[in-house]
Design a protein around this motif. Structure first.
Motif, PDB file in Angstrom:
ATOM      1  N   LYS A 164     -35.019  26.776 -82.819  1.00 24.44           N
ATOM      2  CA  LYS A 164     -33.792  27.059 -83.578  1.00 24.44           C
ATOM      3  C   LYS A 164     -32.924  28.093 -82.868  1.00 24.44           C
ATOM      4  N   ALA A 165     -33.571  29.073 -82.207  1.00 25.52           N
ATOM      5  CA  ALA A 165     -32.794  30.056 -81.444  1.00 25.52           C
ATOM      6  C   ALA A 165     -32.023  29.375 -80.335  1.00 25.52           C
ATOM      7  N   LYS A 166     -32.689  28.439 -79.642  1.00 22.80           N
ATOM      8  CA  LYS A 166     -32.010  27.692 -78.575  1.00 22.80           C
ATOM      9  C   LYS A 166     -30.856  26.873 -79.140  1.00 22.80           C
ATOM     10  N   ASP A 167     -31.066  26.182 -80.269  1.00 24.20           N
ATOM     11  CA  ASP A 167     -30.023  25.342 -80.862  1.00 24.20           C
ATOM     12  C   ASP A 167     -28.848  26.185 -81.360  1.00 24.20           C
ATOM     13  N   VAL A 168     -29.141  27.343 -81.945  1.00 27.20           N
ATOM     14  CA  VAL A 168     -28.060  28.206 -82.454  1.00 27.20           C
ATOM     15  C   VAL A 168     -27.189  28.695 -81.305  1.00 27.20           C
ATOM     16  N   LEU A 169     -27.786  29.119 -80.213  1.00 24.96           N
ATOM     17  CA  LEU A 169     -27.015  29.660 -79.097  1.00 24.96           C
ATOM     18  C   LEU A 169     -26.265  28.579 -78.337  1.00 24.96           C
ATOM     19  N   LEU A 170     -26.715  27.319 -78.452  1.00 26.57           N
ATOM     20  CA  LEU A 170     -26.022  26.233 -77.769  1.00 26.57           C
ATOM     21  C   LEU A 170     -24.947  25.593 -78.641  1.00 26.57           C
ATOM     22  N   GLN A 171     -25.093  25.679 -79.969  1.00 24.31           N
ATOM     23  CA  GLN A 171     -24.131  25.059 -80.883  1.00 24.31           C
ATOM     24  C   GLN A 171     -23.035  26.075 -81.234  1.00 24.31           C
ATOM     25  N   LYS A 172     -21.760  25.725 -80.994  1.00 23.79           N
ATOM     26  CA  LYS A 172     -20.644  26.673 -81.093  1.00 23.79           C
ATOM     27  C   LYS A 172     -20.514  27.284 -82.486  1.00 23.79           C
ATOM     28  N   GLU A 173     -20.438  26.436 -83.535  1.00 24.87           N
ATOM     29  CA  GLU A 173     -20.223  26.959 -84.894  1.00 24.87           C
ATOM     30  C   GLU A 173     -21.394  27.828 -85.330  1.00 24.87           C
ATOM     31  N   ALA A 174     -22.617  27.381 -85.027  1.00 26.01           N
ATOM     32  CA  ALA A 174     -23.789  28.157 -85.425  1.00 26.01           C
ATOM     33  C   ALA A 174     -23.836  29.492 -84.692  1.00 26.01           C
ATOM     34  N   ARG A 175     -23.444  29.488 -83.431  1.00 25.70           N
ATOM     35  CA  ARG A 175     -23.453  30.748 -82.672  1.00 25.70           C
ATOM     36  C   ARG A 175     -22.413  31.728 -83.206  1.00 25.70           C
ATOM     37  N   GLU A 176     -21.237  31.208 -83.592  1.00 29.29           N
ATOM     38  CA  GLU A 176     -20.211  32.093 -84.170  1.00 29.29           C
ATOM     39  C   GLU A 176     -20.710  32.722 -85.463  1.00 29.29           C
TER      40      GLU A 176
END
Length: 267
Positions: free
Chosen positions: A66-78
């Motif tokens: 999930k950490a990898k997906d959050v940092l790669l997905q723009k909206e989730a990272r914001e």
């Protein structure tokens, strides 16, 4: 493609909790997408069930994914970075408050040391400490200046209040004069209309009856003089007099209060 709601919820919770996903993957905030994927594969080698064996931690492996997906997905990272910024801002404010408390404690300790030193000096000299006397004089001067400023503000407020009352008084007088003029004009107009109506009646009706016979002054009963109606000008003058008397009384009370305050200051 719309972001995964579960991923957004994880990003929001991680940001609000202050979880450092960059540290979890052993990268920093400037890492590229390729760096993030490479760091995840490296971490997954040790956390994957095929590699970890009995030490396999499913919660850790899921968090890495999930950490990898959050940092790669723009909206989730914001969403995640917004929560982290709020946490960092709160930490900074808390650190600043702690620093202020530390300085306050140091200032209090220094004040206590100075007070103890002053006591020793007074005990050795057997009299009043010159420094303390100087401080007391300065405090008295500051108090006096503050009181004088307060009095000036009070006098200024009273002056403005008097000006406001005088203005209201003048407006009332002008309003009374205006109403009196309107009343006089209406009275004249009514009188003029009544006179013309009487003239028309006289012209259209029968001739007036003959005058009554003269009455002997010696036998006729004396008639009382008609009472003159109240003059509007007299009523206006009386109202003006009452207003002036009330204003004079109010100004006299204010002068007395100012005299009392000056007497207290002189004492």
């Amino acid at each position: 493609m719309a972001p995964d709601p579960d991923l957004l919820a994880f990003a929001k919770a991680a940001g609000a909790a202050g979880d450092d996903l960059f540290t979890l993957l052993s990268i920093d905030a400037t890492a590229s997408e390729q760096d993030i994927r490479r760091a995840f594969r490296k971490k997954a080698l040790t956390a994957h069930p095929d590699k970890a064996g009995d030490n396999y931690d499913p919660a850790l492996y899921e968090k890495l994914e999930k950490a990898k997906d959050v940092l790669l997905q723009k909206e989730a990272r914001e969403v995640y970075e917004s929560g982290m910024r709020a946490i960092l801002r709160k930490r900074k404010e808390r650190d600043m408050m702690d620093e202020k408390k530390r300085r306050l404690v140091e200032e209090l300790e220094e004040a206590e040391r100075q007070a103890e030193s002053q006591k020793k000096k007074m005990k050795m000299n057997g009299g009043v400490d010159p420094e303390e006397e100087k401080v007391m004089r300065e405090m008295a001067e500051r108090g006096k200046r503050k009181w004088e400023e307060k009095q000036k503000l009070k006098e200024e407020a009273e002056r403005r209040e008097r000006e406001r009352e005088d203005k209201e008084y003048e407006e009332k007088v002008r309003e009374l004069e205006r109403k009196l003029k309107e009343r006089k004009a209406a009275k004249k107009e009514k009188k003029r209309e009544g006179g013309s109506t009487k003239e028309e009646k006289v012209n259209t009706t029968a001739p007036p009856p003959p005058p009554p016979p003269p009455v002997d002054d010696t036998t006729a009963a004396p008639q009382s003089e008609p009472v003159a109606p109240s003059d509007p000008r007299d009523r206006f003058a009386a109202t003006m007099a009452r207003l002036r008397a009330a204003q004079a009384k109010k100004e006299e009370e204010k002068r007395k209060r100012e005299a009392e305050v000056k007497g207290e200051v002189a004492a």
